[in-house]
Every structure is written in structure tokens, then in C-alpha cells.
Design a protein around this motif. Sequence first.
Motif, mmCIF file in Angstrom:
data_model
loop_
_atom_site.group_PDB
_atom_site.id
_atom_site.type_symbol
_atom_site.label_atom_id
_atom_site.label_comp_id
_atom_site.label_asym_id
_atom_site.label_seq_id
_atom_site.Cartn_x
_atom_site.Cartn_y
_atom_site.Cartn_z
ATOM 1 N N GLY A 1 -25.297 12.998 -48.360
ATOM 2 C CA GLY A 1 -26.140 12.166 -47.524
ATOM 3 C C GLY A 1 -25.362 11.463 -46.445
ATOM 4 O O GLY A 1 -24.143 11.614 -46.320
ATOM 5 N N LEU A 2 -26.100 10.688 -45.669
ATOM 6 C CA LEU A 2 -25.530 9.978 -44.534
ATOM 7 C C LEU A 2 -25.649 8.480 -44.713
ATOM 8 O O LEU A 2 -26.656 7.962 -45.200
ATOM 9 N N LEU A 3 -24.626 7.813 -44.272
ATOM 10 C CA LEU A 3 -24.612 6.357 -44.180
ATOM 11 C C LEU A 3 -24.350 6.055 -42.713
ATOM 12 O O LEU A 3 -23.333 6.486 -42.163
ATOM 13 N N ILE A 4 -25.284 5.370 -42.086
ATOM 14 C CA ILE A 4 -25.165 5.081 -40.655
ATOM 15 C C ILE A 4 -24.985 3.588 -40.462
ATOM 16 O O ILE A 4 -25.792 2.785 -40.914
ATOM 17 N N ASP A 5 -23.905 3.261 -39.805
ATOM 18 C CA ASP A 5 -23.584 1.873 -39.472
ATOM 19 C C ASP A 5 -23.769 1.719 -37.967
ATOM 20 O O ASP A 5 -22.813 1.751 -37.203
ATOM 21 N N ALA A 6 -25.032 1.590 -37.542
ATOM 22 C CA ALA A 6 -25.341 1.537 -36.113
ATOM 23 C C ALA A 6 -24.750 0.304 -35.445
ATOM 24 O O ALA A 6 -24.583 0.272 -34.239
ATOM 25 N N PHE A 7 -24.408 -0.715 -36.232
ATOM 26 C CA PHE A 7 -23.952 -1.982 -35.677
ATOM 27 C C PHE A 7 -22.472 -2.265 -35.892
ATOM 28 O O PHE A 7 -21.989 -3.335 -35.570
ATOM 29 N N ASP A 8 -21.748 -1.331 -36.501
ATOM 30 C CA ASP A 8 -20.305 -1.490 -36.722
ATOM 31 C C ASP A 8 -19.977 -2.747 -37.522
ATOM 32 O O ASP A 8 -19.078 -3.500 -37.186
ATOM 33 N N ILE A 9 -20.717 -2.971 -38.628
ATOM 34 C CA ILE A 9 -20.502 -4.188 -39.418
ATOM 35 C C ILE A 9 -20.173 -3.925 -40.886
ATOM 36 O O ILE A 9 -19.927 -4.866 -41.631
ATOM 37 N N PHE A 10 -20.158 -2.674 -41.317
ATOM 38 C CA PHE A 10 -19.941 -2.407 -42.739
ATOM 39 C C PHE A 10 -18.602 -2.926 -43.241
ATOM 40 O O PHE A 10 -18.489 -3.289 -44.407
ATOM 41 N N ASP A 11 -17.589 -2.945 -42.374
ATOM 42 C CA ASP A 11 -16.298 -3.468 -42.800
ATOM 43 C C ASP A 11 -16.423 -4.922 -43.261
ATOM 44 O O ASP A 11 -15.637 -5.389 -44.068
ATOM 45 N N GLU A 12 -17.429 -5.619 -42.757
ATOM 46 C CA GLU A 12 -17.620 -7.031 -43.089
ATOM 47 C C GLU A 12 -18.567 -7.257 -44.258
ATOM 48 O O GLU A 12 -18.466 -8.266 -44.942
ATOM 49 N N ILE A 13 -19.515 -6.335 -44.486
ATOM 50 C CA ILE A 13 -20.542 -6.600 -45.506
ATOM 51 C C ILE A 13 -20.374 -5.777 -46.778
ATOM 52 O O ILE A 13 -21.079 -6.017 -47.747
ATOM 53 N N CYS A 14 -19.468 -4.813 -46.785
ATOM 54 C CA CYS A 14 -19.245 -3.975 -47.971
ATOM 55 C C CYS A 14 -18.249 -4.624 -48.915
ATOM 56 O O CYS A 14 -17.392 -5.396 -48.497
ATOM 57 N N ASP A 15 -18.353 -4.231 -50.164
ATOM 58 C CA ASP A 15 -17.303 -4.516 -51.125
ATOM 59 C C ASP A 15 -16.005 -3.991 -50.525
ATOM 60 O O ASP A 15 -15.984 -2.919 -49.914
#
Length: 190
Positions: A77-91
Motif C-alpha cells: 500500500g501507499l502512505l502519502i505525506d502531502a504536507f511533509d510532517i510525518f517526521d514530526e507526528i510518527c513514532d
Amino acid sequence: MRLKVNDVVDAVSQLVSQGYDREFRIKDGRLFDLAHSSALDPKDIHVDTALRLASGRDGEDASNIYAISDRKSHSKGLLIDAFDIFDEICDRGLADRLAENRRTDFVEDSDVPSRYGLRKVYKSEFDRDPERYVLRIDYPDFPECPFGESFSMLGFDTAEQTYVWLVTGILRNSRLNRIPYQGADVPDNE
């Protein structure tokens, strides 16, 4: 796997054609498979492709696309980070795993006045009047997302009363007011 793409929509289209048909999301810092409504263990996933598409002045706007295989369920599957923020909100462990082999491509759209049909707001415009723009989170009236998912947040221009695309540099700005959706049909006591 190496992709040659111009934008997120192009990347999603290519990856879906290669069998990445599940939709993954980040919830409470964890990776979820929406089809099964279950969290995935970061140890069970393999990030087959991680691509960061940066644009704008000095890369001030970026989106990330992750093509992920779940070894346990044998799904992709796909994980889309359209806002470039996963580095901040992920474990932290998941964020590190996602970014480990992420490649950055620069795409030319610094003169593009819109993204996904929404007027694009650059940092210089935001800096002139930061209270004009807010970040709405989980609102039910978001416009349709062009890559088959749904937006979880969008910028809103309070002067024009329209949704806008805030470049990712704005999303990290502490002056941006974040407004989560509070529910519907709350009676007005006036």
C-alpha cells in the motif's frame, strides 16, 4: 525501485499500477492499514520506495510518498505525506524507518499558483498577515483529494473564506493557528 515522476498524483498512479492498492495512514503516531483498521508493526513492514518531492523557493514545499509492503499480511500500500510532517507526528522508530532511504527529487513548480486545485500560499504571503490563515484539521467540507484519499488537514484563508494550499514551510510555523473540527450541529445560544 526508482520512479520518474512530476508530482504526487503521477507517483500514486504509477505505484497503484504496480499493485500498491492499500491505503495506509498515520494515527496516534502509528501506521494503520485502513482496509483492516489495524496498526502495523514497523518490524513487519518494508519501505520499497520512499520519495520526497520538493518544490518552491528553496524546497519550501514538499510531499512524501511511501510504497510499503506488509510482510505479515503480504499486502502492499501507499502512505502519502502531502504536507511533509510525518517526521514530526510518527513514532520515532517508524519515522526513522520511513525516511531511511528516502530520495529527494526537486520538481519545478515555483511559479505554479495552485496545487491540487487550491490556491498556493507561500511563506512570504503568510508572513505579511499570519492571522489571515489557519490550518483546519478533519473538517467534513474539505474538497476532494486528487490521489484517491481524503485530506486530513488543509489551510484556510479567513479573508476569502476558501481552502488554500499552505506550503510545508508554513505548517512548521508556530504562528499558524491549528483548528480541529469540533463536530456539527452545535446549537447557537444567541
